[in-house]
Design an enzyme around this catalytic site. Structure first.
Site, PDB file in Angstrom:
ATOM      1  N   MET A   1      -1.636  -0.427  -2.296  1.00 20.82           N
ATOM      2  CA  MET A   1      -1.683  -0.285  -3.764  1.00 20.82           C
ATOM      3  C   MET A   1      -0.914  -1.464  -4.344  1.00 20.82           C
ATOM      4  O   MET A   1       0.223  -1.327  -4.824  1.00 20.82           O
ATOM      5  CB  MET A   1      -1.069   1.059  -4.179  1.00 20.82           C
TER       6      MET A   1
ATOM      7  N   MET B   1      -9.754   7.979  -4.666  1.00 19.08           N
ATOM      8  CA  MET B   1      -8.480   8.583  -5.092  1.00 19.08           C
ATOM      9  C   MET B   1      -8.778   9.837  -5.905  1.00 19.08           C
ATOM     10  O   MET B   1      -9.544   9.797  -6.871  1.00 19.08           O
ATOM     11  CB  MET B   1      -7.668   7.602  -5.943  1.00 19.08           C
TER      12      MET B   1
ATOM     13  N   SER C   1      -0.039  11.744   5.197  1.00 18.47           N
ATOM     14  CA  SER C   1       0.558  10.620   4.469  1.00 18.47           C
ATOM     15  C   SER C   1       2.066  10.592   4.692  1.00 18.47           C
ATOM     16  O   SER C   1       2.788  11.512   4.307  1.00 18.47           O
ATOM     17  CB  SER C   1       0.268  10.731   2.973  1.00 18.47           C
TER      18      SER C   1
ATOM     19  N   ASP D   1      -7.822  11.183  -1.133  1.00 17.16           N
ATOM     20  CA  ASP D   1      -6.366  11.009  -1.111  1.00 17.16           C
ATOM     21  C   ASP D   1      -5.790  11.447  -2.451  1.00 17.16           C
ATOM     22  O   ASP D   1      -6.101  10.868  -3.492  1.00 17.16           O
ATOM     23  CB  ASP D   1      -6.072   9.516  -0.856  1.00 17.16           C
TER      24      ASP D   1
ATOM     25  N   HIS E   1      -1.522   7.963   7.589  1.00 20.89           N
ATOM     26  CA  HIS E   1      -1.805   7.242   6.352  1.00 20.89           C
ATOM     27  C   HIS E   1      -0.501   6.658   5.805  1.00 20.89           C
ATOM     28  O   HIS E   1       0.500   7.375   5.651  1.00 20.89           O
ATOM     29  CB  HIS E   1      -2.428   8.209   5.339  1.00 20.89           C
TER      30      HIS E   1
ATOM     31  N   MET F   1       3.171   0.361  -1.951  1.00 16.85           N
ATOM     32  CA  MET F   1       3.178   0.231  -3.418  1.00 16.85           C
ATOM     33  C   MET F   1       4.071  -0.928  -3.827  1.00 16.85           C
ATOM     34  O   MET F   1       5.119  -1.148  -3.218  1.00 16.85           O
ATOM     35  CB  MET F   1       3.702   1.529  -4.043  1.00 16.85           C
TER      36      MET F   1
ATOM     37  N   ASP G   1       1.220   4.464   2.688  1.00 16.56           N
ATOM     38  CA  ASP G   1       1.022   4.066   1.291  1.00 16.56           C
ATOM     39  C   ASP G   1       1.961   2.925   0.926  1.00 16.56           C
ATOM     40  O   ASP G   1       3.181   3.102   0.912  1.00 16.56           O
ATOM     41  CB  ASP G   1       1.309   5.259   0.375  1.00 16.56           C
TER      42      ASP G   1
ATOM     43  N   HIS H   1      -2.942   1.889   3.244  1.00 15.81           N
ATOM     44  CA  HIS H   1      -3.495   1.919   1.879  1.00 15.81           C
ATOM     45  C   HIS H   1      -2.647   1.016   1.000  1.00 15.81           C
ATOM     46  O   HIS H   1      -1.518   1.359   0.642  1.00 15.81           O
ATOM     47  CB  HIS H   1      -3.484   3.386   1.407  1.00 15.81           C
TER      48      HIS H   1
HETATM   49  C1  DX5 Z   1      -0.719   8.589  -3.838  1.00 19.63           C
HETATM   50  C2  DX5 Z   1      -0.866   8.207  -2.378  1.00 19.63           C
HETATM   51  C3  DX5 Z   1      -1.136   9.350  -1.500  1.00 19.63           C
HETATM   52  C4  DX5 Z   1      -0.040  10.384  -1.471  1.00 19.63           C
HETATM   53  C5  DX5 Z   1      -0.731  11.708  -1.431  1.00 19.63           C
HETATM   54  O1  DX5 Z   1      -0.524   7.443  -4.580  1.00 19.63           O
HETATM   55  O2  DX5 Z   1      -1.916   7.262  -2.213  1.00 19.63           O
HETATM   56  O3  DX5 Z   1      -1.476   8.953  -0.173  1.00 19.63           O
HETATM   57  O4  DX5 Z   1       0.801  10.297  -0.356  1.00 19.63           O
HETATM   58  O5  DX5 Z   1       0.225  12.701  -1.531  1.00 19.63           O
HETATM   59  P1  DX5 Z   1      -0.150  14.220  -1.827  1.00 19.63           P
HETATM   60  O6  DX5 Z   1      -0.974  14.682  -0.665  1.00 19.63           O
HETATM   61  O7  DX5 Z   1       1.183  14.852  -1.917  1.00 19.63           O
HETATM   62  O8  DX5 Z   1      -0.912  14.226  -3.110  1.00 19.63           O
HETATM   63 ZN    ZN Z   2      -2.739   6.792  -0.074  1.00 22.23          ZN
END
Ligand code: DX5
Ligand code: ZN
Length: 218
Positions: free
Chosen positions: A70, A139, A9, A177, A34, A38, A36, A68
């Site tokens: 969010m 998740m 990630s 994840d 990956h 947000m 993320d 991903h």
């Molecule tokens: C959390 C994200 C993850 C995050 C995971 O909201 O969707 O992808 O990067 O990070 P770790 O592996 O540090 O929990």
């Molecule tokens: Zn993620």
């Protein structure tokens, strides 16, 4: 069963030099990254946007961008992320929008699709969509921040989704994840997961090559 696949990630990478973090992933022989996204609304944090993906492509990254979203309104941003270079776009089940139509639109733009469930969302919420997806993302923390603790109570959810996958002869990937390290990855593998997102544990590993090899052996 799919071979175990590691998707580092980028959230845990160097935000002043994301291209170098992506390059590090590729240099280890990995193929997935990956990303993320947000929106400060669906989750209480902000990261980056489609322009970041496009910039990573311009910087030469050929990694498979596992994107991903969010976002409270993911359906409004599918074209932007597909155009920016996403290879897979996963969307959450929790907000109200036309999930099936959005999953179909992701594929129509040449990307793979994925459906994502928060820890509090039961597996039954996505059951009607299983025939329509390339990936299910469970998740294993509440999304929004890296570095949280893995929630072992998600293991029965993985087993349930894996059981449906077998019963129906489906081939979607089952991804986890949040809080994943080598110990929790092994537990998730035993419960049916095949695709492992790792932020903190990957980027902070003292021997990243050994980490990659250990995931490959799962
Ligand atoms: C959390 C994200 C993850 C995050 C995971 O909201 O969707 O992808 O990067 O990070 P770790 O592996 O540090 O929990
Ligand atoms: Zn993620």
């Amino acid at each position: 069963m799919h071979p175990a696949l590691l998707a580092p990630s980028l959230l845990a990478g160097d935000h002043a030099n994301l291209a170098s973090s992506a390059q590090r992933v590729a240099a280890l022989g990995l193929t997935w990254l990956h990303l993320d996204l947000m929106d400060g609304h669906f989750v209480p944090n902000l990261t980056f946007g489609p322009e970041t993906l496009a910039a990573l492509r311009r910087a030469g990254s050929t990694l498979f961008f596992d994107t991903h979203l969010m976002l409270s309104e993911p359906h409004r941003y599918i074209e932007a992320f597909a155009k920016a270079g996403a290879n897979l776009i996963s969307i959450h089940i929790e907000p109200a929008y036309d999930h099936a139509a959005t999953l179909a639109r992701i594929r129509s733009l040449g990307c793979q699709n994925g459906i994502v469930l928060n820890p509090g969302t039961p597996a039954t919420a996505i059951e009607p969509l299983l025939e329509l997806v390339d990936l299910v993302l469970v998740m294993t923390v509440q999304p929004g921040f890296g570095g949280q603790s893995f929630r072992p109570e998600m293991l029965p959810k993985l087993r349930q989704i894996d059981a449906w996958r077998r019963e129906r002869n489906l081939t979607f990937r089952l991804e986890v994840d949040g809080g994943i390290d080598l110990v929790h990855a092994a537990e998730c593998r035993a419960a049916g997961a095949d695709t492992f997102v790792a932020g903190t544990s990957f980027f902070r590993a003292t021997d990243q090559a050994a980490y990659v090899a250990a995931i490959a052996r799962l």
